[in-house]
Design an enzyme around this catalytic site. Structure first.
Site, short mmCIF file in Angstrom:
data_model
loop_
_atom_site.label_atom_id
_atom_site.label_comp_id
_atom_site.label_asym_id
_atom_site.label_seq_id
_atom_site.Cartn_x
_atom_site.Cartn_y
_atom_site.Cartn_z
N THR A 33 0.84 -1.19 0.00
CA THR A 33 0.00 0.00 0.00
C THR A 33 0.88 1.24 0.00
OG1 THR A 33 -1.69 -1.19 1.27
CG2 THR A 33 -1.85 1.21 1.23
N HIS A 155 0.99 5.74 2.94
CA HIS A 155 1.61 4.53 3.47
C HIS A 155 3.01 4.32 2.89
CE1 HIS A 155 1.71 0.85 5.65
NE2 HIS A 155 0.42 0.68 5.72
N GLY A 160 1.23 2.22 10.31
CA GLY A 160 0.28 2.66 11.34
C GLY A 160 0.96 3.13 12.61
N THR A 262 -2.57 -16.40 20.09
CA THR A 262 -2.90 -15.04 20.50
C THR A 262 -4.34 -14.73 20.09
OG1 THR A 262 -2.20 -14.06 18.41
CG2 THR A 262 -0.51 -14.34 20.12
N ARG A 263 -4.84 -13.58 20.58
CA ARG A 263 -6.17 -13.14 20.17
C ARG A 263 -6.23 -12.96 18.66
NH1 ARG A 263 -7.33 -7.66 23.15
NH2 ARG A 263 -5.22 -7.32 22.36
N ASP A 294 4.56 -6.47 12.52
CA ASP A 294 5.46 -5.40 12.97
C ASP A 294 6.83 -6.02 13.26
OD1 ASP A 294 6.86 -3.40 14.41
OD2 ASP A 294 5.00 -2.55 15.15
N ARG A 298 11.63 -7.52 16.06
CA ARG A 298 12.06 -8.80 15.50
C ARG A 298 13.43 -8.68 14.83
NH1 ARG A 298 7.69 -12.70 14.51
NH2 ARG A 298 5.86 -11.96 15.64
N ASP A 314 4.75 -8.03 5.23
CA ASP A 314 3.55 -8.77 4.87
C ASP A 314 3.88 -10.23 4.62
OD1 ASP A 314 2.13 -6.44 5.03
OD2 ASP A 314 2.25 -6.02 2.88
N SER A 387 -4.00 -6.18 11.86
CA SER A 387 -4.24 -5.98 13.30
C SER A 387 -3.92 -4.56 13.72
CB SER A 387 -3.38 -6.95 14.11
OG SER A 387 -3.48 -6.64 15.49
N ASP A 397 -5.83 13.88 22.43
CA ASP A 397 -6.41 15.11 22.98
C ASP A 397 -5.62 16.32 22.46
OD1 ASP A 397 -7.54 17.14 24.47
OD2 ASP A 397 -7.20 16.19 26.42
#
Length: 451
Positions: A33, A155, A160, A262-263, A294, A298, A314, A387, A397
């Site tokens: 992207t 991107h 992110g 993991t979740r 990410d 790593r 990816d 994710s 804020d």
């Protein structure tokens, strides 16, 4: 929905002179992207303690933030062989002031809809890339006194994590606070200019993300699939539903007893299976899911704190619909877990080297697929599931209070999905997913019935 009226458009440049010149990008910046990713923040009416002007506060603090994050104020330019370079020329970013007779409550469940599109700055990719800002923001004031702040970030410049780093520091500056983390702007740590040193044991070069994704059986391309109308849904999983899925996956023979799934691995496996069912695939249909990992921690050594760029890699998990549906949830979660575990320092460097030797990077870039019938990876029979679970999304804020909601902007690619935390309930997750219209209701049915 009441119309949205654009009042003013400004170009915001860094508050002080910055370094200028060509800024080489890493290979990872130039693939996947490279268009802009939208995010929308909604705010209640500014608190009484906020005495400033919303628009002026945002403009002035954005200008000061760009001094530190000056690559954002530059422009991309094409090089030969499908390569990109960032020209740090301080041309600035776009800031739009808008207003609407709509109420904040009109956006009720905050599900991305065509109305959302009007809250988000538009980018025309038919224009020369050298003329397109890398960052665009739009503040829209509603009749009720509430407002939205939407941003579109290139991107090709940041992922992110880095985009949110910029947003957090922008907010801190607006509140009169010093930077929390100075951006680390040197991308040479992710270059592969020199030949790689010999590895003690060469990594398995199973880089399926560089291969063509599978098509529906009997098809030689995805032309017809990309023409079909899509719809977006925001589906919530409560904490208990997430734990139920994890318990089932971790009780399977595919789970690592020492670690468990993991979740993300669990819920992604669940989504993958449900999509295969909803799409009505034949058992032998190949189906893949694209995963973004990410790599900051790593790499050896880990990337410097505040690394500002693209530091995701990816990977692809592949199977057949028959295998995914006939086996228990742990099978799908295991495929995803294995793809993620493959992402080691060596794996990433070999992947970067692979990109480095490519004659042309165009085939790896989404911008060439816009309005065409080729690529990107998403689309029946495949999924892309990114994710946002670990991204520091919430609590932005600018001096008038934290947002009431933040989420993705519009996305209309079949199979394009995001997984994010529910900011209102601890442990709950939200799946933002886009599917072809005929498949969505069936997907929702399986998504909840199969828990």
């Amino acid at each position: 929905m009441a119309p949205i009226v654009l009042r003013n458009t400004y170009t915001i440049v860094p508050a002080e002179p910055t370094w200028t010149g060509p800024y080489p990008l890493a290979e990872r910046d130039q693939v996947g992207t490279i268009t802009h990713v939208p995010t929308v923040y909604f705010y209640d009416k500014p608190s009484e303690s906020f005495q400033g002007n919303v628009v002026e506060t945002l403009k002035n603090s954005l200008s000061r933030a760009l001094f530190y994050f000056y690559p954002m104020a530059g422009r991309l330019r094409w090089l030969p062989r499908g390569r990109l370079e960032l020209n740090c020329n301080a041309e600035g970013v776009t800031f739009i002031e808008a207003e609407s007779e709509a109420e904040l409550s009109d956006f009720n469940d905050f599900c991305p809809t065509p109305e959302y599109e009007k809250l988000i700055p538009q980018v025309n990719y038919k224009n020369p890339i050298e003329t397109i800002p890398l960052f665009l923001a739009q503040v829209t004031k509603f009749k009720c006194g509430g407002l939205s702040l939407s941003v579109k970030v290139s991107h090709a410049v940041v992922d992110g994590q880095s985009a949110l780093h910029f947003m957090r520091e922008w907010g801190r500056i607006a509140c009169g606070q010093p930077l929390e983390t100075v951006p680390f702007l040197d991308r040479r740590v992710l270059w592969a200019d020199e030949p790689l040193p010999p590895f003690e044991s060469p990594p398995n070069f199973d880089h399926e993300e560089f291969e063509r994704p599978p098509f529906l059986i009997g098809k030689t391309d995805n032309v017809e699939e990309r023409k079909k109308k899509t719809v977006v849904a925001m589906l919530k999983l409560s904490k208990s539903q997430v734990e139920k899925l994890r318990s089932r996956a971790n009780a399977s023979k595919y789970a690592d007893p020492a670690r468990g799934f993991t979740r993300y691995e669990t819920v992604s496996g669940h989504v993958w299976r449900c999509a295969c069912k909803a799409r009505g695939h034949s058992p032998e249909q190949p189906a893949s899911v694209g995963i973004s990992v990410d790599i900051r921690n790593r790499m050896q050594p880990p990337l410097p704190r505040g690394y500002f760029g693209n530091a995701t890699f990816d990977v692809v998990a592949a199977s057949t619909s028959g295998e995914l549906i006939s086996n228990e949830l742990g099978f799908a979660a295991g495929k995803i877990s294995k793809a993620i575990k493959n992402v080691t320092h060596e794996y990433v460097m070999v992947g970067i080297q692979h990109l480095k030797i490519q004659e042309d990077l165009s085939k790896f870039q989404d911008i060439h697929a816009l309005g065409s019938t080729e690529g990107p990876f998403y689309g029946n029979p495949n999924l892309g599931l990114v994710s946002w679970l670990t991204l520091p999304m919430y609590g932005l804020d600018f001096g008038w209070g934290k947002e009431v909601y933040v989420g993705p902007g519009t996305h209309d690619l079949d199979g394009d999905s995001l997984l994010l935390r529910d900011q209102n309930e601890d442990g709950s997750l939200i799946l933002a997913t886009c599917l072809q219209v005929p498949h969505m209701e069936a997907f929702k049915k399986y998504f909840y019935e199969d828990i």
